[in-house]
Write an enzyme that holds these catalytic residues in place. Structure first.
Site, mmCIF file in Angstrom:
data_model
loop_
_atom_site.group_PDB
_atom_site.id
_atom_site.type_symbol
_atom_site.label_atom_id
_atom_site.label_comp_id
_atom_site.label_asym_id
_atom_site.label_seq_id
_atom_site.Cartn_x
_atom_site.Cartn_y
_atom_site.Cartn_z
ATOM 1 N N LYS A 235 0.840 -1.195 0.000
ATOM 2 C CA LYS A 235 0.000 0.000 0.000
ATOM 3 C C LYS A 235 0.868 1.236 0.000
ATOM 4 C CE LYS A 235 -3.426 2.693 2.553
ATOM 5 N NZ LYS A 235 -4.295 2.838 3.744
ATOM 6 N N GLU B 199 -10.012 12.643 11.689
ATOM 7 C CA GLU B 199 -9.276 11.478 12.200
ATOM 8 C C GLU B 199 -8.416 11.783 13.421
ATOM 9 O OE1 GLU B 199 -6.513 7.775 10.587
ATOM 10 O OE2 GLU B 199 -7.083 9.391 9.222
ATOM 11 N N GLU C 275 -8.022 -2.604 3.334
ATOM 12 C CA GLU C 275 -7.207 -1.419 3.592
ATOM 13 C C GLU C 275 -7.378 -0.954 5.036
ATOM 14 O OE1 GLU C 275 -6.946 3.267 2.121
ATOM 15 O OE2 GLU C 275 -8.111 1.821 0.948
ATOM 16 N N GLU D 243 -11.768 10.297 -5.763
ATOM 17 C CA GLU D 243 -11.775 10.359 -4.297
ATOM 18 C C GLU D 243 -11.030 11.592 -3.798
ATOM 19 O OE1 GLU D 243 -9.863 7.915 -0.570
ATOM 20 O OE2 GLU D 243 -10.918 6.748 -2.109
#
Length: 401
Positions: free
Chosen positions: A155, A205, A249, A385
């Site tokens: 990733k 977050e 993910e 995105e």
């Protein structure tokens, strides 16, 4: 936190019977460039002046912060709190300081006055430049996916930026108002990062918070854009909860957070399945990790530094992902995907992942947005995105891509 709560004196008289009403909105309204504003789900902070800056040297940033807080306390500061930002590269200079004064209030989400809409942005002719252009970003995603299929890494998070030039001086307090009132339950910040520079944003977050022995981390990974159509919005949320790509993910990030916290904790609790968190523009897969700190001298910032960068903002394996980022992104991330937050002399604090943000200068903005790239990623989808993530800030300035 050691700073005593303070209710602003210009709360409307009708709200005086309940100290939460108007207190957070008053601090939001009192922000001016050069001040330090931070709104979290637990409190609202506004710092003025600089009692002591955290120096830049070879020591770890958490060590330098602890020493600065101790020096401020020894110099007679009644309740030193450090507030500011740490860059993506922890070895680069941070923008952290102990303000002369810090006013605090309940969280923005607890203040009914925050529901009042902000003034819409004035019509203006902005000049917008995409760096890299969407086609270039798509090519970088495709190249990364090809390397993943060859087994080089699993990733990487690749970002792109928008450079916006305004027709006149920026109104950063107005931008902050729009960011905060649109997502009052998140983490909103406006922090000076250098002469004439301000880091603004509304991050969803939490990297980690510490209150006494209790720790909370809230990794987000796996996301999809919101829709203005209610039925489509619900469909997208439901699809995200079933997406094999996004669930994988997310699991990688949660596992990394668990492993990073475990050496510091006597107990770590990780829910078996993620839930959903929504912002005004995005749905995110979310897991709230809770833990009990084993060593009380370990500060929130030390924990944050041990977690950072998570695979949610960098990739895995970390060192190789960093190199891919450096080779693929034609800009320096600076404070993007770093940390913003506060910490006190007892070690308590909240540190947030610096996303949905922009760096403001006198007449320009640089916006940042990234996407997690895995072997199942499609360049067009990842480009869409990032465009959706730009909307958080574009809506605050009245710009459409």
């Amino acid at each position: 936190m050691s700073t005593a709560p303070e209710v602003a004196t210009h709360v409307p008289p009708a709200a005086a019977d309940h100290p939460a009403v108007g207190a957070a909105a008053a601090l939001l309204g009192a922000y001016e460039p050069g001040a330090r504003f931070l709104g979290t789900p637990t409190r609202t902070l506004l710092g003025h002046g600089v009692h002591r800056e955290v120096p830049h040297d070879d020591r770890p940033v958490a060590t330098r912060v602890a020493a600065t807080l101790a020096a401020a306390r020894d110099a007679g500061h009644p309740g030193p709190v450090v507030v500011g930002a740490v860059p993506f590269d922890q070895h680069a200079p941070a923008a952290l300081a102990v303000p002369d004064t810090v006013r605090s209030a309940p969280p923005l989400s607890a203040d009914p006055l925050v529901a009042l809409p902000a003034e819409p942005p004035a019509r203006a002719e902005w000049r917008v430049r995409q760096v890299p252009e969407p086609a270039g970003y798509g090519s970088a995603v495709a190249a990364a996916v090809d390397r993943m299929w060859r087994g080089e890494f699993s990733k990487v998070v690749l970002a792109r930026t928008l450079e916006l030039d305004a027709p006149g001086p920026l109104d950063t307090p107005a931008m902050l108002q729009r960011l905060a009132r649109r997502d009052p339950g998140g983490y909103t910040f406006a922090l000076p990062t250098g002469p004439g520079r301000t880091l603004l944003g509304a991050s969803p977050e939490l990297l980690v918070s510490r209150r006494g022995h209790r720790l909370v981390a809230n990794p987000l990974a796996g996301s999809t854009p919101r829709s203005e159509d209610l039925a489509e919005d619900v469909r997208r949320a439901a699809a995200l909860l079933k997406s094999v790509k996004d669930l994988h993910e997310h699991a990688v990030v949660v596992d990394a957070v668990h492993r990073a916290l475990a050496p510091h904790c006597g107990e770590v609790t990780v829910p078996a399945e993620p839930t959903l968190v929504r912002t005004a523009t995005m749905w995110h897969l979310s897991t709230t990790v809770t833990a009990t700190l084993a060593a009380p001298e370990t500060s929130a910032l030390e924990l944050a530094c041990s977690l950072h960068p998570t695979p949610a903002v960098c990739g895995t394996p970390t060192d190789l992902a960093r190199r891919v980022i450096a080779d693929s992104e034609p800009f320096d991330r600076g404070f993007f995907t770093g940390m913003v937050g506060w910490g006190d002399a007892s070690g308590d604090g909240e540190w947030v992942v610096t996303i949905r943000c922009a760096e403001a200068r006198e007449e320009s903005l640089r916006l940042y947005a990234g996407a997690g790239i895995v072997s199942a990623s499609e360049p067009e989808a990842e480009t869409r995105e990032t465009a959706a993530k730009f909307r958080t800030f574009l809506d605050a300035v009245g710009v459409r891509l």
